[in-house]
Motif scaffolding. Sequence first.
Motif, PDB file in Angstrom:
ATOM      1  N   ILE A 152     -25.122  69.024 -33.311  1.00  0.00           N
ATOM      2  CA  ILE A 152     -24.204  68.693 -32.222  1.00  0.00           C
ATOM      3  C   ILE A 152     -23.621  69.972 -31.649  1.00  0.00           C
ATOM      4  O   ILE A 152     -23.029  70.783 -32.369  1.00  0.00           O
ATOM      5  CB  ILE A 152     -23.085  67.757 -32.717  1.00  0.00           C
ATOM      6  CG1 ILE A 152     -23.712  66.469 -33.281  1.00  0.00           C
ATOM      7  CG2 ILE A 152     -22.132  67.419 -31.573  1.00  0.00           C
ATOM      8  CD1 ILE A 152     -22.716  65.569 -33.960  1.00  0.00           C
ATOM      9  N   ASN A 203     -30.060  63.083 -25.382  1.00  0.00           N
ATOM     10  CA  ASN A 203     -28.740  62.895 -24.760  1.00  0.00           C
ATOM     11  C   ASN A 203     -28.329  61.431 -24.652  1.00  0.00           C
ATOM     12  O   ASN A 203     -27.338  61.106 -24.020  1.00  0.00           O
ATOM     13  CB  ASN A 203     -28.710  63.539 -23.370  1.00  0.00           C
ATOM     14  CG  ASN A 203     -29.688  62.901 -22.392  1.00  0.00           C
ATOM     15  OD1 ASN A 203     -30.326  61.896 -22.702  1.00  0.00           O
ATOM     16  ND2 ASN A 203     -29.815  63.496 -21.216  1.00  0.00           N
ATOM     17  N   ARG A 219     -21.121  71.554 -28.650  1.00  0.00           N
ATOM     18  CA  ARG A 219     -20.034  71.136 -27.758  1.00  0.00           C
ATOM     19  C   ARG A 219     -19.700  72.199 -26.714  1.00  0.00           C
ATOM     20  O   ARG A 219     -18.617  72.187 -26.132  1.00  0.00           O
ATOM     21  CB  ARG A 219     -18.793  70.784 -28.589  1.00  0.00           C
ATOM     22  CG  ARG A 219     -18.988  69.540 -29.470  1.00  0.00           C
ATOM     23  CD  ARG A 219     -17.734  69.156 -30.213  1.00  0.00           C
ATOM     24  NE  ARG A 219     -17.903  67.878 -30.890  1.00  0.00           N
ATOM     25  CZ  ARG A 219     -18.410  67.729 -32.109  1.00  0.00           C
ATOM     26  NH1 ARG A 219     -18.813  68.808 -32.797  1.00  0.00           N
ATOM     27  NH2 ARG A 219     -18.533  66.531 -32.658  1.00  0.00           N
ATOM     28  N   ASN A 271     -22.042  58.184 -25.823  1.00  0.00           N
ATOM     29  CA  ASN A 271     -21.832  58.831 -27.122  1.00  0.00           C
ATOM     30  C   ASN A 271     -22.052  57.847 -28.269  1.00  0.00           C
ATOM     31  O   ASN A 271     -22.708  58.159 -29.273  1.00  0.00           O
ATOM     32  CB  ASN A 271     -20.421  59.421 -27.203  1.00  0.00           C
ATOM     33  CG  ASN A 271     -20.296  60.737 -26.447  1.00  0.00           C
ATOM     34  OD1 ASN A 271     -21.259  61.497 -26.352  1.00  0.00           O
ATOM     35  ND2 ASN A 271     -19.128  61.008 -25.908  1.00  0.00           N
ATOM     36  N   THR A 302     -25.708  57.078 -28.716  1.00  0.00           N
ATOM     37  CA  THR A 302     -26.426  58.222 -29.285  1.00  0.00           C
ATOM     38  C   THR A 302     -26.268  58.281 -30.798  1.00  0.00           C
ATOM     39  O   THR A 302     -27.256  58.419 -31.542  1.00  0.00           O
ATOM     40  CB  THR A 302     -25.918  59.527 -28.654  1.00  0.00           C
ATOM     41  OG1 THR A 302     -26.118  59.471 -27.234  1.00  0.00           O
ATOM     42  CG2 THR A 302     -26.675  60.728 -29.211  1.00  0.00           C
ATOM     43  N   TYR A 303     -25.039  58.166 -31.273  1.00  0.00           N
ATOM     44  CA  TYR A 303     -24.794  58.252 -32.714  1.00  0.00           C
ATOM     45  C   TYR A 303     -25.368  57.039 -33.453  1.00  0.00           C
ATOM     46  O   TYR A 303     -25.894  57.170 -34.564  1.00  0.00           O
ATOM     47  CB  TYR A 303     -23.298  58.394 -32.985  1.00  0.00           C
ATOM     48  CG  TYR A 303     -22.761  59.760 -32.599  1.00  0.00           C
ATOM     49  CD1 TYR A 303     -23.229  60.899 -33.247  1.00  0.00           C
ATOM     50  CD2 TYR A 303     -21.812  59.903 -31.595  1.00  0.00           C
ATOM     51  CE1 TYR A 303     -22.750  62.164 -32.888  1.00  0.00           C
ATOM     52  CE2 TYR A 303     -21.331  61.153 -31.233  1.00  0.00           C
ATOM     53  CZ  TYR A 303     -21.812  62.285 -31.882  1.00  0.00           C
ATOM     54  OH  TYR A 303     -21.354  63.525 -31.539  1.00  0.00           O
ATOM     55  N   TYR A 318     -28.037  67.599 -29.710  1.00  0.00           N
ATOM     56  CA  TYR A 318     -27.225  66.739 -28.851  1.00  0.00           C
ATOM     57  C   TYR A 318     -26.053  67.544 -28.307  1.00  0.00           C
ATOM     58  O   TYR A 318     -25.223  68.042 -29.060  1.00  0.00           O
ATOM     59  CB  TYR A 318     -26.710  65.518 -29.621  1.00  0.00           C
ATOM     60  CG  TYR A 318     -25.818  64.619 -28.786  1.00  0.00           C
ATOM     61  CD1 TYR A 318     -26.223  64.183 -27.531  1.00  0.00           C
ATOM     62  CD2 TYR A 318     -24.565  64.205 -29.245  1.00  0.00           C
ATOM     63  CE1 TYR A 318     -25.409  63.360 -26.752  1.00  0.00           C
ATOM     64  CE2 TYR A 318     -23.741  63.379 -28.483  1.00  0.00           C
ATOM     65  CZ  TYR A 318     -24.176  62.966 -27.241  1.00  0.00           C
ATOM     66  OH  TYR A 318     -23.376  62.153 -26.482  1.00  0.00           O
ATOM     67  N   GLU A 326     -22.837  67.313 -26.831  1.00  0.00           N
ATOM     68  CA  GLU A 326     -21.756  66.351 -26.632  1.00  0.00           C
ATOM     69  C   GLU A 326     -20.803  66.876 -25.561  1.00  0.00           C
ATOM     70  O   GLU A 326     -20.365  68.025 -25.607  1.00  0.00           O
ATOM     71  CB  GLU A 326     -20.994  66.128 -27.938  1.00  0.00           C
ATOM     72  CG  GLU A 326     -19.985  65.003 -27.847  1.00  0.00           C
ATOM     73  CD  GLU A 326     -19.287  64.762 -29.176  1.00  0.00           C
ATOM     74  OE1 GLU A 326     -19.805  63.951 -29.971  1.00  0.00           O
ATOM     75  OE2 GLU A 326     -18.244  65.395 -29.415  1.00  0.00           O
TER      76      GLU A 326
END
Length: 491
Positions: free
Chosen positions: A109, A43, A111, A93, A96-97, A82, A84
């Motif tokens: 990912i 995270n 959501r 964010n 993380t990327y 992850y 998001e």
Amino acid sequence: MEIDKAIRESDDRWLKTKYNKAIYVIQRALTLYSIEEVAFSFNGGKDSTVLLHLLRAGYFLHKGGQNCTNGGPNDFPIRTIYFESSSAFPEINSFTYDTAANYGVQMDIIRTDFKSGLEALLKAKPIRAIFLGVRIGDPTAVGQEQFSPSSVGWPSFMRVNPILDWSYSYTSIGSIHDTVPNALLSVSNSSNSEEKFRPAYLLSDGRLERAGRVNKFSSSGSGQLPALSNGLISADFHKNNLLTASAIAVGDEILLGTVEDQLGPSLCRKLHAIGCSVTQTAIVRNDVDSVAEEVERKSSTNDMVFIYGGIGPLHSDVTLAGVAKAFAVRLAPDEEFEEYLRHVIGDYCPSDRNEMALLPEGITELLHHENLAVPLIKCKNVIVLTATNFTELETQWDCLIELTRSSGILAVTEPYVSRCLKTDLSDVITAKPLSKLCLEFPDLIISGYRESRYGPLIVNLRGKDQARIEAAIESLSKKLQQGAFSEINSI
């Protein structure tokens, strides 16, 4: 692998110990499950970032140090999840990327909410175990081991917690809705009205990492209870209410009459001085179940509980184990507390861990003060005192009061005031008037005793309103002949 090499060359034996244990858990998981059956929940936070690098090292060692360099899409084949969220800080964010790109991490990912997303992922993929960056100090960590099945009502998988016993002093970041700058990192600057803050890693007390979280209960008139402070309802809520406390002494030697409990009476006086009504004091055996039963009973019926005795390395020192059992948690190693103990007792330890550094898991807060060589221990509304004599109690109590002024460690309200009277009248004559006085002034604590069989009767009137005490004295004087009572002192 650069991580493993750096740790091996480090002189920090404590870090090496933690690293080796974490790597063992990772390698054990990679032996039990195939690479397709494991996943890593990332995270972008400090916990999962540490775990990412440990996983890179663990996978490298699991493969025998082959086919693992410092970049490229094949370096980290463990499936990474992850979640998001729109409530996450943009910086999280981005970090993380960027991290995923730098270390060749291929992320799934998701959501949706954590539970729904996890259910969908486990249906689509053969995942049986998930690496998590959970630590003992986290609210969700209570009861977990390095390998713990998922909770009831959740999708079935094995939670793997390589850094469960790690600790450090970073402030914690939640979502944009519940995070404010940690005031403990504030930098005073009289020349500039703009408030500035030190970096998160400079937080001195890791137990206060969540001090920057906004409390669930606001003062917006929602009708809910006021905010909780360190496990105790705030002093404002109690301002017009009675605060109660209990004291527990642990020691067979007190029950055998070998030594006298010198701390109890002094502690009672100190508690009255901060406005607490002491409901009961108890002495229990050096027995885990006895301590646990007493702590459970007292903590559920009092605002605060103070326990002393039974702290140390001896077989009879069972206080912390009893506190842990009372709250249904285990004893777990605390690296920060162990470091303090090491400065006091040195490096000598006859086993692979210092038993004195085992603290109740997930509910322990260390109370730091510059005048204390080792922090005091607070578990919910139970404060563990390590004092063995009056002088040590004085020091620890003064530190607690000073900490209360700055951090609200104790619940404090208006102190008690009292008046002490004496009379040579017999109990037969004074019994009825005193009984009537108790009914007339139920808000006062009215007690009577004699220091010797034929000595004068001493009547103590204690309360929080001086005017009510004066009114009670006047009422008592009217019930008996003039001059029957004379004042000894006023506290």
